[in-house]
Every structure is written in structure tokens, then in C-alpha cells.
Design a protein around this motif. Structure first.
Motif, PDB file in Angstrom:
ATOM      1  N   GLY A   1       8.594   2.617   3.298  1.00 52.87           N
ATOM      2  CA  GLY A   1       9.375   2.063   2.323  1.00 52.87           C
ATOM      3  C   GLY A   1      10.782   2.547   2.095  1.00 52.87           C
ATOM      4  O   GLY A   1      11.136   3.608   2.550  1.00 52.87           O
ATOM      5  N   CYS A   2      11.671   1.550   1.409  1.00 49.42           N
ATOM      6  CA  CYS A   2      12.883   2.286   1.119  1.00 49.42           C
ATOM      7  C   CYS A   2      13.255   1.222  -0.203  1.00 49.42           C
ATOM      8  O   CYS A   2      13.155   0.214  -0.305  1.00 49.42           O
ATOM      9  CB  CYS A   2      13.953   1.451   2.292  1.00 49.42           C
ATOM     10  N   VAL A   3      14.054   2.220  -1.065  1.00 51.78           N
ATOM     11  CA  VAL A   3      14.713   1.641  -2.215  1.00 51.78           C
ATOM     12  C   VAL A   3      15.955   1.267  -2.055  1.00 51.78           C
ATOM     13  O   VAL A   3      16.693   2.274  -1.848  1.00 51.78           O
ATOM     14  CB  VAL A   3      14.474   2.352  -3.566  1.00 51.78           C
ATOM     15  N   GLU A   4      16.501   0.145  -2.294  1.00 48.78           N
ATOM     16  CA  GLU A   4      17.792  -0.058  -2.167  1.00 48.78           C
ATOM     17  C   GLU A   4      18.242  -0.494  -3.803  1.00 48.78           C
ATOM     18  O   GLU A   4      17.810  -1.268  -4.306  1.00 48.78           O
ATOM     19  CB  GLU A   4      18.194  -1.481  -1.369  1.00 48.78           C
TER      20      GLU A   4
ATOM     21  N   SER B   1      26.544  -0.018  -3.524  1.00 46.30           N
ATOM     22  CA  SER B   1      25.380   0.559  -3.941  1.00 46.30           C
ATOM     23  C   SER B   1      25.410   1.764  -4.467  1.00 46.30           C
ATOM     24  O   SER B   1      26.607   2.326  -4.654  1.00 46.30           O
ATOM     25  CB  SER B   1      24.697   1.030  -2.421  1.00 46.30           C
TER      26      SER B   1
ATOM     27  N   GLY C   1       8.909   4.809  -2.760  1.00 44.23           N
ATOM     28  CA  GLY C   1      10.140   5.157  -1.786  1.00 44.23           C
ATOM     29  C   GLY C   1       9.722   5.929  -0.378  1.00 44.23           C
ATOM     30  O   GLY C   1      10.498   5.621   0.460  1.00 44.23           O
TER      31      GLY C   1
ATOM     32  N   TYR D   1       5.169   3.003   0.639  1.00 43.14           N
ATOM     33  CA  TYR D   1       5.237   2.008   0.422  1.00 43.14           C
ATOM     34  C   TYR D   1       6.016   1.077   1.493  1.00 43.14           C
ATOM     35  O   TYR D   1       7.098   1.679   2.036  1.00 43.14           O
ATOM     36  CB  TYR D   1       5.809   1.336  -0.739  1.00 43.14           C
TER      37      TYR D   1
ATOM     38  N   GLY E   1       7.043  -1.746   2.213  1.00 42.75           N
ATOM     39  CA  GLY E   1       8.085  -2.616   2.052  1.00 42.75           C
ATOM     40  C   GLY E   1       9.506  -2.104   1.636  1.00 42.75           C
ATOM     41  O   GLY E   1       9.547  -0.977   1.343  1.00 42.75           O
ATOM     42  N   GLN E   2      10.345  -2.896   1.457  1.00 40.43           N
ATOM     43  CA  GLN E   2      11.645  -2.636   0.627  1.00 40.43           C
ATOM     44  C   GLN E   2      11.613  -3.084  -0.713  1.00 40.43           C
ATOM     45  O   GLN E   2      11.367  -4.052  -0.995  1.00 40.43           O
ATOM     46  CB  GLN E   2      12.719  -3.113   1.833  1.00 40.43           C
ATOM     47  N   ILE E   3      12.210  -2.212  -1.654  1.00 38.36           N
ATOM     48  CA  ILE E   3      12.299  -2.667  -2.833  1.00 38.36           C
ATOM     49  C   ILE E   3      14.039  -2.717  -3.136  1.00 38.36           C
ATOM     50  O   ILE E   3      14.795  -1.907  -2.750  1.00 38.36           O
ATOM     51  CB  ILE E   3      11.822  -1.800  -3.649  1.00 38.36           C
ATOM     52  N   VAL E   4      14.559  -3.741  -3.754  1.00 39.46           N
ATOM     53  CA  VAL E   4      15.848  -3.818  -4.205  1.00 39.46           C
ATOM     54  C   VAL E   4      16.004  -3.971  -5.703  1.00 39.46           C
ATOM     55  O   VAL E   4      15.526  -4.825  -6.201  1.00 39.46           O
ATOM     56  CB  VAL E   4      16.392  -5.100  -3.453  1.00 39.46           C
TER      57      VAL E   4
END
Length: 133
Positions: free
Chosen positions: A20-23, A52, A92, A95, A97-100
Motif C-alpha cells: 500500500g501507499c497513501v497519497e 502533495s 500504509g 494494505y 491498495g492505494q489510499i488518496v
């Protein structure tokens, strides 16, 4: 057997690296548009602008546009529930997926006030007079 464990650890590390990644994005709109926007004294662009960010909290906001009064204010970005431990680690890192997280701020700019020359001269003269004490 040791080779299998090493291969399994390498695969696990690769999976964690791809997880996962949080943008975090902040969009700033101004009325009128086309104003220079600074966050904490860093120029982020001309409005409307999306930038960002890495942290939540108070931001000093400066907005400048010719023909308008410069706006100096601050705004606070509140952390969402998933940015607190242990959820921040789970979403972060683990997970897949990616969270925006997207936020928008809007600012209305006031027209530049005309300076009355006589009042300006009077204020300068008062300033130049020695203080009588």
C-alpha cells in the motif's frame, strides 16, 4: 531448506515493498484565480493548484495577486482516523491498495485598497515628529 527460507524472506520483502501507499493532496482555489500560493513560505504554484504534502497540522498560507490585497492566514489539516497508529502502519505498509487523501481550501481575495496620498503624507509627518515627553 535454508535456501527456501531465504527465498521466502525475499518474496515477503518484495511483497511488502509493493504494498500500500497513501497519497496526500491539497488543492487550493482562489477567487479570483491566478494567485501565487505559498504554504509555510514555500511557493507551491499559481491557483488553482494541487500539491502533495507529508504531514497534517497547521499551515501558514500566503496568497498574492496583483490588484488584490495579500492574504496571510493559516489553516489546519486534520489527520483522518487511518493516519493514527496502528492503522497508519496497516494501511500504509500492509494494505495492497492505494489510499488518496484529498483536501480543498478556497480563499476569496479582496481588491487592493487605493492609498489616499494626503493621509499617507499626514501619517509620515506624524511619524517624523519627535515624541514630546
Amino acid at each position: 531448506m535454508a535456501c527456501r527460507k531465504l527465498l521466502l524472506m525475499i518474496l515477503l520483502l518484495i511483497c511488502l515493498g509493493l504494498a500500500g501507499c497513501v497519497e496526500r493532496r491539497l488543492t487550493i482555489n482562489t477567487n479570483p484565480a491566478g494567485a501565487q500560493v505559498l504554504l509555510n513560505d514555500e511557493d507551491v504554484g499559481i491557483s488553482p493548484v494541487t500539491t502533495s504534502f507529508n504531514w497534517y497540522g497547521d499551515y501558514n498560507v500566503t496568497i498574492r495577486k496583483e490588484g488584490c490585497q495579500t492574504l496571510n492566514t493559516h489553516r489546519k489539516l486534520e489527520r483522518p482516523w487511518h493516519d493514527y497508529p496502528p492503522f497508519d502502519f496497516i494501511l500504509g505498509v500492509l494494505y495492497p491498495g492505494q489510499i488518496v487523501n484529498s483536501y480543498q481550501w478556497s480563499f476569496d481575495l479582496e481588491p487592493q485598497k487605493e492609498i489616499d496620498r494626503t493621509e499617507l503624507i499626514k501619517a509620515a509627518e506624524q511619524f517624523a515628529e519627535p515624541n514630546s515627553q
